[in-house]
Design a protein around this motif. Sequence first.
Motif, PDB file in Angstrom:
ATOM      1  N   PHE A   1       0.880  -1.232  -0.042  1.00  0.00           N
ATOM      2  CA  PHE A   1       0.026   0.114  -0.060  1.00  0.00           C
ATOM      3  C   PHE A   1       0.901   1.169   0.037  1.00  0.00           C
ATOM      4  O   PHE A   1       1.787   1.382   0.718  1.00  0.00           O
TER       5      PHE A   1
ATOM      6  N   GLY B   1      -0.121   4.633  -0.007  1.00  0.00           N
ATOM      7  CA  GLY B   1      -0.822   5.794   0.834  1.00  0.00           C
ATOM      8  C   GLY B   1       0.119   6.392   1.955  1.00  0.00           C
ATOM      9  O   GLY B   1       0.700   5.306   2.591  1.00  0.00           O
TER      10      GLY B   1
ATOM     11  N   ILE C   1      -4.910   8.011   5.726  1.00  0.00           N
ATOM     12  CA  ILE C   1      -5.437   6.958   4.947  1.00  0.00           C
ATOM     13  C   ILE C   1      -4.477   5.740   5.125  1.00  0.00           C
ATOM     14  O   ILE C   1      -5.220   4.582   4.887  1.00  0.00           O
ATOM     15  N   LYS C   2      -3.310   5.760   5.274  1.00  0.00           N
ATOM     16  CA  LYS C   2      -2.198   4.634   5.700  1.00  0.00           C
ATOM     17  C   LYS C   2      -3.037   3.671   6.778  1.00  0.00           C
ATOM     18  O   LYS C   2      -3.262   2.531   6.664  1.00  0.00           O
TER      19      LYS C   2
ATOM     20  N   TYR D   1      -6.501   2.324   5.961  1.00  0.00           N
ATOM     21  CA  TYR D   1      -6.319   1.081   5.155  1.00  0.00           C
ATOM     22  C   TYR D   1      -6.089  -0.111   6.027  1.00  0.00           C
ATOM     23  O   TYR D   1      -6.756  -1.249   5.801  1.00  0.00           O
TER      24      TYR D   1
ATOM     25  N   THR E   1     -15.539  -5.194   3.059  1.00  0.00           N
ATOM     26  CA  THR E   1     -14.201  -4.602   3.269  1.00  0.00           C
ATOM     27  C   THR E   1     -13.354  -5.301   2.419  1.00  0.00           C
ATOM     28  O   THR E   1     -12.152  -4.881   1.846  1.00  0.00           O
TER      29      THR E   1
ATOM     30  N   VAL F   1     -13.261  -2.895  -0.409  1.00  0.00           N
ATOM     31  CA  VAL F   1     -12.881  -1.435  -0.042  1.00  0.00           C
ATOM     32  C   VAL F   1     -11.399  -1.724   0.124  1.00  0.00           C
ATOM     33  O   VAL F   1     -10.713  -0.633  -0.364  1.00  0.00           O
ATOM     34  N   VAL F   2     -10.752  -2.995   0.402  1.00  0.00           N
ATOM     35  CA  VAL F   2      -9.298  -3.117   0.442  1.00  0.00           C
ATOM     36  C   VAL F   2      -8.881  -3.050  -0.967  1.00  0.00           C
ATOM     37  O   VAL F   2      -7.876  -2.449  -1.241  1.00  0.00           O
TER      38      VAL F   2
ATOM     39  N   LEU G   1     -10.174  -1.342  -3.767  1.00  0.00           N
ATOM     40  CA  LEU G   1     -10.159   0.046  -4.028  1.00  0.00           C
ATOM     41  C   LEU G   1      -9.233   0.768  -3.771  1.00  0.00           C
ATOM     42  O   LEU G   1      -8.562   1.424  -4.403  1.00  0.00           O
ATOM     43  N   MET G   2      -8.804   0.524  -2.188  1.00  0.00           N
ATOM     44  CA  MET G   2      -7.821   1.241  -1.767  1.00  0.00           C
ATOM     45  C   MET G   2      -6.470   0.920  -2.305  1.00  0.00           C
ATOM     46  O   MET G   2      -5.353   1.835  -2.323  1.00  0.00           O
ATOM     47  N   ILE G   3      -6.268  -0.468  -2.453  1.00  0.00           N
ATOM     48  CA  ILE G   3      -4.815  -0.875  -2.903  1.00  0.00           C
ATOM     49  C   ILE G   3      -4.678  -1.016  -4.563  1.00  0.00           C
ATOM     50  O   ILE G   3      -3.584  -0.957  -4.855  1.00  0.00           O
TER      51      ILE G   3
END
Length: 181
Positions: free
Chosen positions: A108, A110, A114-115, A118, A168, A171-172, A174-176
């Motif tokens: 990751f 970020g 945000i980190k 995440y 989640t 979500v994980v 989309l975030m990574i």
Amino acid sequence: MNTENLQNEKKYNKWIVALSIIIPLAVAALFGVNLKKLGFDVQPLTFLPPIYATINGLTALVLLVAVWSIKKGKRKQHENLMKFAIALSVSFLLMYIAYHMTSDSTKFGGEGVIKYVYYFILITHIVLSIAVIPFVLITYVRAITNNFERHKKIAKITFPLWLYVAITGVVVYLMISPYYV
């Protein structure tokens, strides 16, 4: 409570315990195996993360429709949807393992708050994805052994856990996803 139903349910307990231990251990063991690093000529399955993230999203939708179905008294539809949700979760797991056995892990990228967000989501997702296994199995067994009162009680715990894991997971991803190579 029907004694016969309870006895039928107890027949599955050893399988529930075994699978609740074996599945996380197997995933952890296979997660650490990278076929490329072991010298196998394999193509990285880098196309899988958006597919298994979609499967997580679909699982969440199926769970919501399944709850709606049972509240409307559509027991057979609920049963079929729950079997489908289990099949989706198993297919997610197989794809997840295949991806990690053929591809390097993505870090990751970020920074700042945000980190931490995440990693909080990721860690709770992982912990609850392990914890939900026996809940799903017990809930399923109670349904197939016609222990519906006991099924309803544990389903009230299983449903939000499983739904959280499914959501989640998306979500994980989309975030990574911006950090995939």
